[in-house]
Structure formats: C-alpha cells, structure tokens
Motif scaffolding. Structure first.
Motif, PDB file in Angstrom:
ATOM      1  N   VAL A 115       0.842  -1.204   0.000  1.00 27.59           N
ATOM      2  CA  VAL A 115       0.000   0.000   0.000  1.00 27.59           C
ATOM      3  C   VAL A 115       0.875   1.251   0.000  1.00 27.59           C
ATOM      4  O   VAL A 115       0.645   2.190  -0.778  1.00 27.59           O
ATOM      5  N   GLN A 116       1.880   1.279   0.866  1.00 22.86           N
ATOM      6  CA  GLN A 116       2.743   2.456   0.933  1.00 22.86           C
ATOM      7  C   GLN A 116       3.481   2.689  -0.383  1.00 22.86           C
ATOM      8  O   GLN A 116       3.635   3.835  -0.817  1.00 22.86           O
ATOM      9  N   ALA A 117       3.912   1.624  -1.020  1.00 18.97           N
ATOM     10  CA  ALA A 117       4.598   1.762  -2.315  1.00 18.97           C
ATOM     11  C   ALA A 117       3.648   2.294  -3.379  1.00 18.97           C
ATOM     12  O   ALA A 117       4.039   3.132  -4.205  1.00 18.97           O
ATOM     13  N   HIS A 118       2.404   1.835  -3.352  1.00 18.30           N
ATOM     14  CA  HIS A 118       1.437   2.321  -4.339  1.00 18.30           C
ATOM     15  C   HIS A 118       1.110   3.790  -4.104  1.00 18.30           C
ATOM     16  O   HIS A 118       0.973   4.559  -5.067  1.00 18.30           O
ATOM     17  N   VAL A 119       0.975   4.202  -2.838  1.00 21.55           N
ATOM     18  CA  VAL A 119       0.726   5.619  -2.543  1.00 21.55           C
ATOM     19  C   VAL A 119       1.927   6.447  -2.983  1.00 21.55           C
ATOM     20  O   VAL A 119       1.774   7.507  -3.597  1.00 21.55           O
ATOM     21  N   GLU A 120       3.126   5.964  -2.677  1.00 15.50           N
ATOM     22  CA  GLU A 120       4.349   6.678  -3.056  1.00 15.50           C
ATOM     23  C   GLU A 120       4.434   6.849  -4.577  1.00 15.50           C
ATOM     24  O   GLU A 120       4.829   7.907  -5.072  1.00 15.50           O
ATOM     25  N   ALA A 121       4.078   5.824  -5.325  1.00 17.25           N
ATOM     26  CA  ALA A 121       4.177   5.871  -6.789  1.00 17.25           C
ATOM     27  C   ALA A 121       3.064   6.691  -7.440  1.00 17.25           C
ATOM     28  O   ALA A 121       3.203   7.129  -8.585  1.00 17.25           O
ATOM     29  N   PHE A 122       1.981   6.918  -6.712  1.00 17.14           N
ATOM     30  CA  PHE A 122       0.844   7.655  -7.257  1.00 17.14           C
ATOM     31  C   PHE A 122       1.242   9.116  -7.456  1.00 17.14           C
ATOM     32  O   PHE A 122       1.792   9.755  -6.570  1.00 17.14           O
ATOM     33  N   THR A 173      -1.380  19.157 -14.857  1.00 11.19           N
ATOM     34  CA  THR A 173      -1.515  19.187 -16.320  1.00 11.19           C
ATOM     35  C   THR A 173      -2.114  17.912 -16.906  1.00 11.19           C
ATOM     36  O   THR A 173      -2.427  17.880 -18.091  1.00 11.19           O
ATOM     37  N   THR A 174      -2.235  16.865 -16.088  1.00  9.97           N
ATOM     38  CA  THR A 174      -2.795  15.610 -16.595  1.00  9.97           C
ATOM     39  C   THR A 174      -3.951  15.159 -15.712  1.00  9.97           C
ATOM     40  O   THR A 174      -3.983  15.470 -14.513  1.00  9.97           O
ATOM     41  N   PRO A 175      -4.874  14.412 -16.276  1.00  9.89           N
ATOM     42  CA  PRO A 175      -5.993  13.919 -15.466  1.00  9.89           C
ATOM     43  C   PRO A 175      -5.508  12.928 -14.402  1.00  9.89           C
ATOM     44  O   PRO A 175      -4.525  12.218 -14.592  1.00  9.89           O
ATOM     45  N   VAL A 176      -6.223  12.901 -13.306  1.00  6.83           N
ATOM     46  CA  VAL A 176      -5.910  11.979 -12.215  1.00  6.83           C
ATOM     47  C   VAL A 176      -6.208  10.552 -12.669  1.00  6.83           C
ATOM     48  O   VAL A 176      -7.233  10.297 -13.304  1.00  6.83           O
ATOM     49  N   ASP A 177      -5.321   9.641 -12.336  1.00  8.42           N
ATOM     50  CA  ASP A 177      -5.527   8.218 -12.639  1.00  8.42           C
ATOM     51  C   ASP A 177      -6.529   7.673 -11.619  1.00  8.42           C
ATOM     52  O   ASP A 177      -6.157   7.189 -10.553  1.00  8.42           O
ATOM     53  N   THR A 178      -7.809   7.781 -11.972  1.00  6.84           N
ATOM     54  CA  THR A 178      -8.861   7.402 -11.025  1.00  6.84           C
ATOM     55  C   THR A 178      -8.865   5.908 -10.725  1.00  6.84           C
ATOM     56  O   THR A 178      -9.233   5.492  -9.630  1.00  6.84           O
ATOM     57  N   GLU A 179      -8.413   5.104 -11.680  1.00  5.62           N
ATOM     58  CA  GLU A 179      -8.348   3.657 -11.452  1.00  5.62           C
ATOM     59  C   GLU A 179      -7.297   3.338 -10.383  1.00  5.62           C
ATOM     60  O   GLU A 179      -7.551   2.554  -9.471  1.00  5.62           O
ATOM     61  N   ALA A 180      -6.125   3.947 -10.488  1.00  5.46           N
ATOM     62  CA  ALA A 180      -5.067   3.721  -9.494  1.00  5.46           C
ATOM     63  C   ALA A 180      -5.504   4.262  -8.133  1.00  5.46           C
ATOM     64  O   ALA A 180      -5.278   3.621  -7.100  1.00  5.46           O
ATOM     65  N   LEU A 181      -6.143   5.426  -8.132  1.00  7.87           N
ATOM     66  CA  LEU A 181      -6.604   6.022  -6.882  1.00  7.87           C
ATOM     67  C   LEU A 181      -7.653   5.143  -6.208  1.00  7.87           C
ATOM     68  O   LEU A 181      -7.601   4.906  -4.998  1.00  7.87           O
ATOM     69  N   SER A 182      -8.570   4.621  -6.989  1.00  7.65           N
ATOM     70  CA  SER A 182      -9.599   3.721  -6.460  1.00  7.65           C
ATOM     71  C   SER A 182      -8.970   2.449  -5.898  1.00  7.65           C
ATOM     72  O   SER A 182      -9.379   1.941  -4.847  1.00  7.65           O
ATOM     73  N   SER A 183      -7.962   1.936  -6.589  1.00  7.15           N
ATOM     74  CA  SER A 183      -7.262   0.747  -6.128  1.00  7.15           C
ATOM     75  C   SER A 183      -6.572   1.005  -4.785  1.00  7.15           C
ATOM     76  O   SER A 183      -6.646   0.182  -3.866  1.00  7.15           O
TER      77      SER A 183
END
Length: 182
Positions: free
Chosen positions: A96-103, A108-118
């Motif tokens: 989880v911490q690695a995924h938050v760190e990589a997010f 200038t770009t749209p938010v990756d809503t799929e990654a955020l939801s995950s």
C-alpha cells in the motif's frame, strides 16, 4: 488405493520440501552471520527460484531487496506474498505504501482514477485486517500523503480536504493532527 497413494505422495513431498528448506538454511547461515549482503542476495534469489511460494524465503528476499534500495523488485516480491497470504500485515502495508508513493498528481494531466480507487480499496482492506491503533494510524498517514499530493499539485481542493478528513478519521492517537492542518 489411489487416495492413500496421493496422501503418501503429498506427505513425501512435504518432507522433501522441509528437508530442502533446512538444508538451504544451513547453507545460507554463514553468509547471514557474516552479514554478507551479496551472498545473502544470491542465496535468497536461489531460494525463491527453488521455492517460489515459500513465505519465509519470500519475506527474507523482500527485506534484503528493500534494505538494498531495490524497491521495485521488493514490491514485486511483497505483492506475491500478498497474493499467497492476503492477511500478511507487513507485506500489505509495504505494498500500500509503495502504491501511494508511486501515485502522482499533476495539474496538467488527469488523475488516474483507477489507481486512486485501487489505493483506496487497499487502505480499506488494511483496516479490515487489524484494529491495532498503529495500523489505523498508518492508514491515516497514507490518506494524508494523498491529501498532500493533491495539495502540492494545486488543484482539487475538495479532494485535498476529503483525504485530510479521512486521515484525521484514522488517527486514534492524534498523531496526524498537526500535519493535516496545512
């Protein structure tokens, strides 16, 4: 007949795996006692090749990779551990911490809503695994990191507030209050 022979075969394979594991650990022990990181990395690599689903070998490999700064490789190992044992708290937390760190959040770009939801699902899953205040605060800290990422991008202030509020909801000891008041 057949069921008995399958059981015997299964027991025999279990004994072989146990014996191989003991033998392997005896071979590795000198390198761990000498704190020989290169040898431990080599041995742990061989161990997970030989026993790819052995949690002890995977955990040792993950720790070694993480301590050596190979975070992408460590993440792959910890993700595999979570696949094998979704209740392994240390591995779930690292993932989880690695995924938050990589997010990333960029204005200038749209938010990756799929990654955020995950990530949100992973955080909620972590809460179902433990009611330990330290784990709950860890979840709060990850929500706070998300709030800070959105805040640093200078956009989506309602989202910043939403994640800051979630951080405070998951802060049983009040450790995140000062950081959440930005």
């Amino acid at each position: 007949g057949t069921a008995c022979s399958r059981r015997k075969h299964s027991v025999t394979n279990s004994i072989r795996r146990w014996s191989a594991t003991r033998c392997f650990i005896r071979l590795c022990l000198p390198s761990t006692q000498a704190n020989d990181t290169t040898a431990m990395m080599r041995w742990s690599s061989l161990a997970v090749q030989y026993q790819p689903d052995d949690l002890r070998f995977l955990q040792a490999r993950g720790v070694l990779l993480r301590n050596a700064g190979h975070n992408d490789s460590a993440l792959a190992v910890y993700e595999h551990i979570v696949e094998l044992d979704p209740t392994n708290l240390n591995s779930v937390i690292f993932v989880v911490q690695a995924h938050v760190e990589a997010f990333t959040v960029d204005s200038t770009t749209p938010v990756d809503t799929e990654a955020l939801s995950s990530i949100e699902g992973e955080l909620e899953n972590l809460l179902t695994l433990s009611d330990n205040p330290g784990i709950i605060t860890t979840v709060g800290g990850e929500y706070l990191k998300l709030a800070q990422k959105f805040g640093q991008a200078g956009n989506a202030w309602p989202t910043v507030i939403q994640y800051a509020e979630r951080a405070l909801e998951h802060d049983p000891n009040g450790l995140l209050v000062a950081a959440a008041n930005f």
